[in-house]
Design an enzyme around this catalytic site. Structure first.
Site, PDB file in Angstrom:
ATOM      1  N   LYS A  79      61.539   3.903 -37.061  1.00  0.00           N
ATOM      2  CA  LYS A  79      60.130   4.179 -37.371  1.00  0.00           C
ATOM      3  C   LYS A  79      59.243   3.641 -36.251  1.00  0.00           C
ATOM      4  O   LYS A  79      59.509   2.567 -35.713  1.00  0.00           O
ATOM      5  CB  LYS A  79      59.771   3.514 -38.712  1.00  0.00           C
ATOM      6  CG  LYS A  79      58.364   3.821 -39.226  1.00  0.00           C
ATOM      7  CD  LYS A  79      58.081   3.145 -40.576  1.00  0.00           C
ATOM      8  CE  LYS A  79      56.695   3.503 -41.098  1.00  0.00           C
ATOM      9  NZ  LYS A  79      56.392   2.876 -42.403  1.00  0.00           N
ATOM     10  N   SER A 159      54.342   6.101 -46.047  1.00  0.00           N
ATOM     11  CA  SER A 159      54.075   6.340 -44.647  1.00  0.00           C
ATOM     12  C   SER A 159      55.327   6.619 -43.825  1.00  0.00           C
ATOM     13  O   SER A 159      55.229   7.118 -42.703  1.00  0.00           O
ATOM     14  CB  SER A 159      53.358   5.128 -44.027  1.00  0.00           C
ATOM     15  OG  SER A 159      54.224   4.004 -44.027  1.00  0.00           O
ATOM     16  N   SER A 183      55.963   2.638 -49.082  1.00  0.00           N
ATOM     17  CA  SER A 183      56.269   3.540 -47.966  1.00  0.00           C
ATOM     18  C   SER A 183      57.737   3.739 -47.638  1.00  0.00           C
ATOM     19  O   SER A 183      58.058   4.578 -46.794  1.00  0.00           O
ATOM     20  CB  SER A 183      55.557   3.072 -46.704  1.00  0.00           C
ATOM     21  OG  SER A 183      54.220   3.472 -46.760  1.00  0.00           O
TER      22      SER A 183
HETATM   23  N1  GLN Z   1      50.661   4.568 -49.454  1.00  0.00           N
HETATM   24  C1  GLN Z   1      50.297   3.180 -49.389  1.00  0.00           C
HETATM   25  C2  GLN Z   1      49.086   2.992 -48.501  1.00  0.00           C
HETATM   26  O1  GLN Z   1      48.594   3.958 -47.985  1.00  0.00           O
HETATM   27  C3  GLN Z   1      51.459   2.348 -48.961  1.00  0.00           C
HETATM   28  C4  GLN Z   1      51.681   2.365 -47.499  1.00  0.00           C
HETATM   29  C5  GLN Z   1      52.857   1.529 -47.071  1.00  0.00           C
HETATM   30  O2  GLN Z   1      53.668   1.098 -47.880  1.00  0.00           O
HETATM   31  N2  GLN Z   1      52.917   1.270 -45.803  1.00  0.00           N
HETATM   32  O3  GLN Z   1      48.609   1.906 -48.316  1.00  0.00           O
END
Ligand code: GLN
Length: 492
Positions: A79, A159, A183
């Protein structure tokens, strides 16, 4: 010969050990698959084929001399939140420009130490803020999955959308991901893959671009529960360079996958039954409960009474920490700079043009909840709720060995369907954020498909530091579910 890219990590390592194929052959198969698929899926933002081939050759030599590491020669995707030495790392933000670290993150370094081969850097929401991969500076990731015969582009979630899409489309054997509010688990659930967020502190955060430091945790996205256990084994471990890294010894995660779960007690929290939840999700959950019963578990209704406050608490704590972490991107030391007429002007221009809309929204929310007049009403109160959520978990785990819930409140949606409505986007994380606020380990595994043929996932939450039970329960559920669905490779 079978298509090497479709192998699990365990099978690929086994095949190399038995000399059925080399790491170089395997790596070349992935490079070819990425070349074909990436123009359609946009899962990788950087590919490193030369590096990968060089590493693969080294791995083959190591294996031949009997010095193979546990992941020797296994091609993985990383990632873009993980700093990789000499390879551009931008957290998929414009503000980092062409930033190329001179150091390796501990987690990716651990994987390479154990023999893994990097195929490239995976797309993600900008600074890991998002649930659909639509906030990436490099454009959205497309899921290989489709709704029946409809060719609308589906989100792989976010994400870690690049990680999930790449694993599910056979563009790597497994991938690193990070989870601040869901995420790892939400993209895994959306793409029929497995993702685990370990206990906070299991994986070092050193060299991972920070989003919300008290919530951020790295973990793998993989094809099977066993593969995820093998990857986590290499990724995790104490690191003196991260003060929140745990010194505890690592158990054998892979061995935990074959432990019997007979006699375990599984908690079913009342509060995870939310309004408007599709029938299919409820059915999936019931099915999971039946599978656990069949495996000899006792099912216990439990209450996590503060659950409904978890999402609003997350959306105070995460932006607050983000606004502080992102203060460093001022155009002076990192990445892109847009000059202004004076120093403040340069700061303003750089941040206004470098950060995307969602990141700007989070910085504004974060600075607001931390500002003098509002700190007590928002940030301090959120910290208090966080303490209550911790108590909820502690009392639940006094009675149960693991908690079973759905991973997401719906199947994957189409790109563009929710991007105009931040609140409906935030609601995606309703089942995942609690484990970040409390630090508990949690895994998402594919369990069924919906009426459109899209994957649906279950979530197994464990006691802090008890990933072993999470792996044991998840493996048993995986076996019972026998999830075999696979996205068609429509890109040819
Ligand atoms: N979807 C969540 C956010 O936008 C979690 C993101 C994540 O876990 N990095 O904050």
């Amino acid at each position: 010969m079978t298509d090497l890219t479709t192998l699990t990590l365990a099978a690929a390592l086994d095949g190399m050990e038995k000399k059925q194929f080399s790491s170089l052959e395997l790596t070349d198969a992935f490079i070819a698959a990425i070349d074909k698929a990436n123009p359609h899926l946009n899962a990788y933002v950087v590919t490193t084929p030369e590096l990968a081939r060089a590493r693969a050759k080294q791995s083959d030599a190591k294996r031949a001399s009997g010095k193979a590491g546990p992941l020797e020669g296994a091609p993985l995707g990383i990632k873009d939140l993980f700093c990789t030495e000499g390879v551009r790392t931008t957290a998929c933000s414009g503000v980092l420009g062409e930033f190329t670290p001179t150091y390796e993150s501990t987690v990716s370094g651990n994987l390479f130490r154990d023999g893994a081969v990097m195929l490239g850097k995976l797309n993600m929401d900008e600074f890991a803020m998002g649930s659909s991969n639509e906030t990436s500076h490099f454009g959205p990731v497309v899921s290989p999955w489709r709704r029946g015969n409809d060719d609308a582009k589906i989100t792989p979630g976010g994400s870690s959308g690049g990680s999930a899409s790449a694993v599910s489309a056979d563009l790597c054997l497994g991938a690193t991901a990070t989870d601040t509010g869901g995420s790892i688990r939400q993209p895994a659930a959306f793409t029929g893959t497995v993702g685990i967020k370990p206990t906070y502190g299991r994986c070092s955060r050193w060299g991972i671009v920070a989003f919300a430091s008290s919530l951020d945790q790295a973990g793998p996205i993989a094809k099977t529960v066993e593969d995820s256990a093998m990857l986590l084994q290499s990724m995790a471990g104490h690191d003196p360079k991260d003060s929140t890294s745990l010194p505890n010894k690592l158990p054998d995660f892979r061995a935990a996958c074959s432990k019997s779960i007979k006699g375990m007690t599984i908690g079913i929290p009342d509060e995870y039954r939310v309004d408007g939840m599709p029938e299919e999700i409820e059915k999936l959950w019931q099915q999971g409960i039946e599978w656990a019963k069949d495996a000899g578990c006792t099912i216990k209704r439990i209450s996590l009474p503060h659950t409904k406050y978890a999402l609003p608490t997350y959306y105070i704590v995460a932006p607050a920490e983000a606004s502080s972490n992102l203060a460093r991107y001022d155009g002076m030391r990192y990445g892109a700079r847009v000059a202004g007429k004076d120093l403040n002007g340069t700061y303003e221009n750089t941040r206004a043009s470098g950060f995307g809309k969602e990141v700007q929204r989070r910085i504004m929310i974060g600075t607001y909840v931390l500002s003098a007049g509002y700190y007590d009403a928002y940030y301090l109160r959120a910290q208090k709720v966080r303490a209550r959520l911790n108590e909820d978990m502690k009392s639940a785990f006094a009675e149960v060995d693991a908690i079973l819930t759905p991973a997401t409140p719906s199947a994957a949606f189409a790109l563009g369907e929710k991007s105009g409505d931040p609140v409906s986007m935030y609601l995606n994380d309703i089942f995942t954020v609690t484990a970040n606020l409390t630090g508990n380990p949690a895994l998402a595994l594919p369990a069924a498909t919906d009426s459109n043929g899209l994957p649906l996932g279950l979530q197994v939450i464990g006691k802090a530091l008890d990933e072993e039970s999470v792996f044991a329960v998840s493996s048993a559920l995986e076996k019972a579910a026998g999830f075999k669905a696979k996205a068609a490779k429509w890109w040819g």
